[in-house]
Write a protein that holds these residues in place. Structure first.
Motif, PDB file in Angstrom:
ATOM      1  N   LEU A 116     118.685 -10.474 -37.194  1.00 15.20           N
ATOM      2  CA  LEU A 116     117.290 -10.225 -37.565  1.00 15.20           C
ATOM      3  C   LEU A 116     116.373 -10.495 -36.383  1.00 15.20           C
ATOM      4  N   THR A 117     116.847 -10.233 -35.169  1.00 20.66           N
ATOM      5  CA  THR A 117     116.058 -10.524 -33.978  1.00 20.66           C
ATOM      6  C   THR A 117     115.190  -9.347 -33.552  1.00 20.66           C
ATOM      7  N   ALA A 118     115.030  -8.362 -34.419  1.00 17.99           N
ATOM      8  CA  ALA A 118     114.111  -7.244 -34.175  1.00 17.99           C
ATOM      9  C   ALA A 118     113.097  -7.201 -35.308  1.00 17.99           C
ATOM     10  N   LYS A 119     111.890  -6.776 -35.002  1.00 15.84           N
ATOM     11  CA  LYS A 119     110.830  -6.696 -36.010  1.00 15.84           C
ATOM     12  C   LYS A 119     111.270  -5.850 -37.205  1.00 15.84           C
ATOM     13  N   GLY A 120     111.115  -6.414 -38.404  1.00  9.81           N
ATOM     14  CA  GLY A 120     111.406  -5.683 -39.620  1.00  9.81           C
ATOM     15  C   GLY A 120     112.863  -5.527 -39.965  1.00  9.81           C
ATOM     16  N   ALA A 121     113.766  -6.135 -39.170  1.00 12.30           N
ATOM     17  CA  ALA A 121     115.202  -6.007 -39.444  1.00 12.30           C
ATOM     18  C   ALA A 121     115.545  -6.652 -40.776  1.00 12.30           C
ATOM     19  N   GLU A 122     116.521  -6.103 -41.475  1.00 18.11           N
ATOM     20  CA  GLU A 122     116.965  -6.695 -42.731  1.00 18.11           C
ATOM     21  C   GLU A 122     118.440  -6.424 -42.952  1.00 18.11           C
ATOM     22  N   ALA A 123     119.037  -7.197 -43.818  1.00 20.69           N
ATOM     23  CA  ALA A 123     120.446  -7.041 -44.158  1.00 20.69           C
ATOM     24  C   ALA A 123     120.661  -7.619 -45.546  1.00 20.69           C
ATOM     25  N   MET A 124     121.885  -7.459 -46.084  1.00 27.27           N
ATOM     26  CA  MET A 124     122.223  -7.989 -47.397  1.00 27.27           C
ATOM     27  C   MET A 124     123.426  -8.909 -47.290  1.00 27.27           C
ATOM     28  N   ALA A 125     123.434  -9.952 -48.112  1.00 27.36           N
ATOM     29  CA  ALA A 125     124.562 -10.874 -48.198  1.00 27.36           C
ATOM     30  C   ALA A 125     124.595 -11.459 -49.592  1.00 27.36           C
ATOM     31  N   ALA A 126     125.747 -11.400 -50.223  1.00 27.99           N
ATOM     32  CA  ALA A 126     125.929 -11.959 -51.573  1.00 27.99           C
ATOM     33  C   ALA A 126     124.895 -11.429 -52.557  1.00 27.99           C
ATOM     34  N   GLY A 127     124.476 -10.192 -52.394  1.00 30.98           N
ATOM     35  CA  GLY A 127     123.508  -9.580 -53.289  1.00 30.98           C
ATOM     36  C   GLY A 127     122.071  -9.869 -52.940  1.00 30.98           C
ATOM     37  N   ALA A 128     121.836 -10.770 -51.977  1.00 28.73           N
ATOM     38  CA  ALA A 128     120.483 -11.131 -51.561  1.00 28.73           C
ATOM     39  C   ALA A 128     120.057 -10.302 -50.362  1.00 28.73           C
ATOM     40  N   ILE A 129     118.753 -10.209 -50.169  1.00 28.76           N
ATOM     41  CA  ILE A 129     118.186  -9.542 -49.005  1.00 28.76           C
ATOM     42  C   ILE A 129     117.629 -10.600 -48.064  1.00 28.76           C
ATOM     43  N   VAL A 130     117.945 -10.490 -46.778  1.00 30.86           N
ATOM     44  CA  VAL A 130     117.299 -11.300 -45.742  1.00 30.86           C
ATOM     45  C   VAL A 130     116.531 -10.336 -44.855  1.00 30.86           C
ATOM     46  N   ARG A 131     115.280 -10.680 -44.537  1.00 32.55           N
ATOM     47  CA  ARG A 131     114.413  -9.734 -43.834  1.00 32.55           C
ATOM     48  C   ARG A 131     113.509 -10.475 -42.862  1.00 32.55           C
ATOM     49  N   GLN A 132     113.399  -9.957 -41.647  1.00 30.06           N
ATOM     50  CA  GLN A 132     112.454 -10.507 -40.684  1.00 30.06           C
ATOM     51  C   GLN A 132     111.051 -10.081 -41.088  1.00 30.06           C
ATOM     52  N   VAL A 133     110.125 -11.036 -41.107  1.00 33.53           N
ATOM     53  CA  VAL A 133     108.750 -10.737 -41.509  1.00 33.53           C
ATOM     54  C   VAL A 133     107.782 -11.527 -40.651  1.00 33.53           C
ATOM     55  N   ASP A 134     106.541 -11.075 -40.655  1.00 33.73           N
ATOM     56  CA  ASP A 134     105.421 -11.894 -40.216  1.00 33.73           C
ATOM     57  C   ASP A 134     104.584 -12.102 -41.461  1.00 33.73           C
ATOM     58  N   ALA A 135     104.726 -13.275 -42.061  1.00 35.48           N
ATOM     59  CA  ALA A 135     104.127 -13.526 -43.377  1.00 35.48           C
ATOM     60  C   ALA A 135     102.688 -14.005 -43.289  1.00 35.48           C
ATOM     61  N   GLN A 136     102.007 -13.741 -42.189  1.00 32.72           N
ATOM     62  CA  GLN A 136     100.626 -14.186 -42.030  1.00 32.72           C
ATOM     63  C   GLN A 136      99.737 -13.608 -43.124  1.00 32.72           C
ATOM     64  N   PRO A 137      98.683 -14.325 -43.540  1.00 33.10           N
ATOM     65  CA  PRO A 137      98.446 -15.716 -43.221  1.00 33.10           C
ATOM     66  C   PRO A 137      99.285 -16.631 -44.083  1.00 33.10           C
ATOM     67  N   THR A 138      99.623 -17.802 -43.564  1.00 36.73           N
ATOM     68  CA  THR A 138     100.484 -18.713 -44.313  1.00 36.73           C
ATOM     69  C   THR A 138      99.919 -20.130 -44.340  1.00 36.73           C
ATOM     70  N   GLY A 139      98.615 -20.278 -44.244  1.00 37.34           N
ATOM     71  CA  GLY A 139      98.019 -21.610 -44.287  1.00 37.34           C
ATOM     72  C   GLY A 139      97.902 -22.128 -45.704  1.00 37.34           C
ATOM     73  N   THR A 140      97.230 -23.277 -45.833  1.00 40.82           N
ATOM     74  CA  THR A 140      97.019 -23.890 -47.142  1.00 40.82           C
ATOM     75  C   THR A 140      96.337 -22.898 -48.077  1.00 40.82           C
ATOM     76  N   GLY A 141      96.839 -22.779 -49.294  1.00 38.78           N
ATOM     77  CA  GLY A 141      96.320 -21.831 -50.255  1.00 38.78           C
ATOM     78  C   GLY A 141      97.118 -20.543 -50.306  1.00 38.78           C
ATOM     79  N   TYR A 142      97.953 -20.297 -49.289  1.00 35.96           N
ATOM     80  CA  TYR A 142      98.770 -19.098 -49.267  1.00 35.96           C
ATOM     81  C   TYR A 142     100.244 -19.406 -49.525  1.00 35.96           C
ATOM     82  N   ILE A 143     100.761 -20.480 -48.929  1.00 37.67           N
ATOM     83  CA  ILE A 143     102.144 -20.865 -49.173  1.00 37.67           C
ATOM     84  C   ILE A 143     102.214 -22.345 -49.522  1.00 37.67           C
ATOM     85  N   ARG A 144     103.309 -22.716 -50.158  1.00 39.59           N
ATOM     86  CA  ARG A 144     103.569 -24.123 -50.482  1.00 39.59           C
ATOM     87  C   ARG A 144     104.930 -24.488 -49.906  1.00 39.59           C
ATOM     88  N   SER A 145     104.923 -25.329 -48.880  1.00 38.28           N
ATOM     89  CA  SER A 145     106.175 -25.796 -48.297  1.00 38.28           C
ATOM     90  C   SER A 145     106.884 -26.706 -49.291  1.00 38.28           C
TER      91      SER A 145
END
Length: 360
Positions: A26-55
């Motif tokens: 996933l070292t290229a922008k937007g790359a994705e693959a599947m494993a065990a039925g799941a999807i793994v995908r490279q993203v830029d999830a901006q914005p990700t500050g307080t109020g957008y994500i919960r660590s």
């Protein structure tokens, strides 16, 4: 975007550390693959500050020993591995707090991963991911040999279809907190789990040669309820109601009770290509609405409500509103296409009890 099956991935030659059967690159922008039925995908999830994500778990073994690091979220203390001990960063997580998204007619639960590496050695491998669901938020005792947590087996294992590692590149996004990868775990893996169950995510990173952990921290998170990754200012809307339909005729009769305080979640992708996740609750009259939406394709999901009098409330018929859409399993309406200025109404969710009526 091309999705590649594991069997199509070339075996990477590794002389040190672990040697997985496949490396998902996933070292290229937007790359994705599947494993065990799941999807793994490279993203830029901006914005990700307080109020957008919960660590919910921060792993930072590289700060102390370098190389490989591992950990899982829990409220139990002391922690077992390389987790940050602050309850702000390593904590309990309800299944109901993990966003549900639909892709290609399949429902998934979405987890975000943010990584931090030195610019001179920016690659990092994600070598193991296992997800567990428990009744409390303070479970501990991960067994690496048995691959269990507090004696429980996982509901999802990234290596279930064969040993894989995911290779990531921190240089694709700027700095910490920007998000680097999404993991979409099939909703079917959580079949039978209560929305009030607690999700535990164990991960191990840095095992590949040339992709070891070397700086900062790695962090798993979920998009926040009530937050959105898109700018405000849209002109479209979606609305509906949740109510007891005593005779299941689709008509809101005078004796049909409104259901207040029911959680309804909107998810989708807007015309800018960004993911939207919004949550609201129904008012006293059972109504809900989402305003200021950009054009895009959206889904609505109702969280099955409890019964105010302790009776037995069952799923009723759900109704697609005036702009169209597709009923999805129970409590879901997907593929709702909004154009600028569109006002979607009549996206209703109904309930009934097993005696054929509403509650009194």
């Amino acid at each position: 975007m091309t999705r590649v099956k594991l069997s199509q991935w070339a075996l990477e030659e590794l002389t040190d550390r672990i040697v997985p059967a496949a490396v998902l690159d996933l070292t290229a922008k937007g790359a994705e693959a599947m494993a065990a039925g799941a999807i793994v995908r490279q993203v830029d999830a901006q914005p990700t500050g307080t109020g957008y994500i919960r660590s919910f778990v921060r792993v930072q073994g590289a700060a102390s020993s370098g190389g490989s690091e591992q950990g899982y979220n829990t409220t139990a203390r002391p922690l077992q591995f390389d987790e940050n001990s602050s309850p702000q960063f390593t904590r309990g997580l309800l299944l109901s707090q993990v966003p549900r998204v639909v892709e290609g007619g399949v429902a998934y639960r979405e987890f975000l991963l943010d990584i931090n590496q030195k610019s001179s050695a920016s690659k990092l491998s994600l070598d193991e991911v296992r997800v567990f669901v428990g009744a409390t938020d303070n479970l501990s005792g991960y067994n690496a040999a048995a691959k269990t947590l507090a004696g429980m087996g996982s509901v999802f294992d990234l290596d279930a279809g064969g040993d894989v590692s995911v290779k990531l590149d921190a240089r694709l996004n700027n700095g910490s907190g920007s998000g680097d990868m999404v993991l979409l775990v099939p909703e079917s893996k959580f079949a039978g789990s209560s929305p009030d169950g607690f999700v535990y995510l164990y991960s191990k990173m840095g095992g590949l040669s040339g992709a070891s952990a070397n700086g900062g921290f790695e962090e798993w998170a979920v998009r926040s309820s009530g937050g959105t990754t898109t700018p405000a200012g849209g002109t479209a809307s979606l609305a509906g109601s949740v109510w007891i339909d005593r005779n299941q005729d689709g008509v809101r009769d005078a004796e049909d009770n409104a259901l207040a305080g029911v959680t309804v979640t909107l998810q989708g992708v807007d015309d800018l290509g960004q993911t939207v996740v919004l949550t609201t609750t129904t008012g006293a009259d059972g109504s809900y609405s989402f305003a200021n939406l950009r054009a895009g394709t959206y889904s609505l999901f109702e969280t099955q409500p409890p019964v105010p009098d302790g009776g037995t409330l069952l799923d009723g018929t759900d109704y697609v509103g005036n702009l169209g859409g597709i009923l999805f399993e129970s409590d879901g309406i997907v593929s709702i296409v909004l154009t600028d200025g569109a006002a979607g109404v009549g996206y209703d969710f109904t309930e009934f009890d097993h005696f054929g009526g509403g509650y009194n």
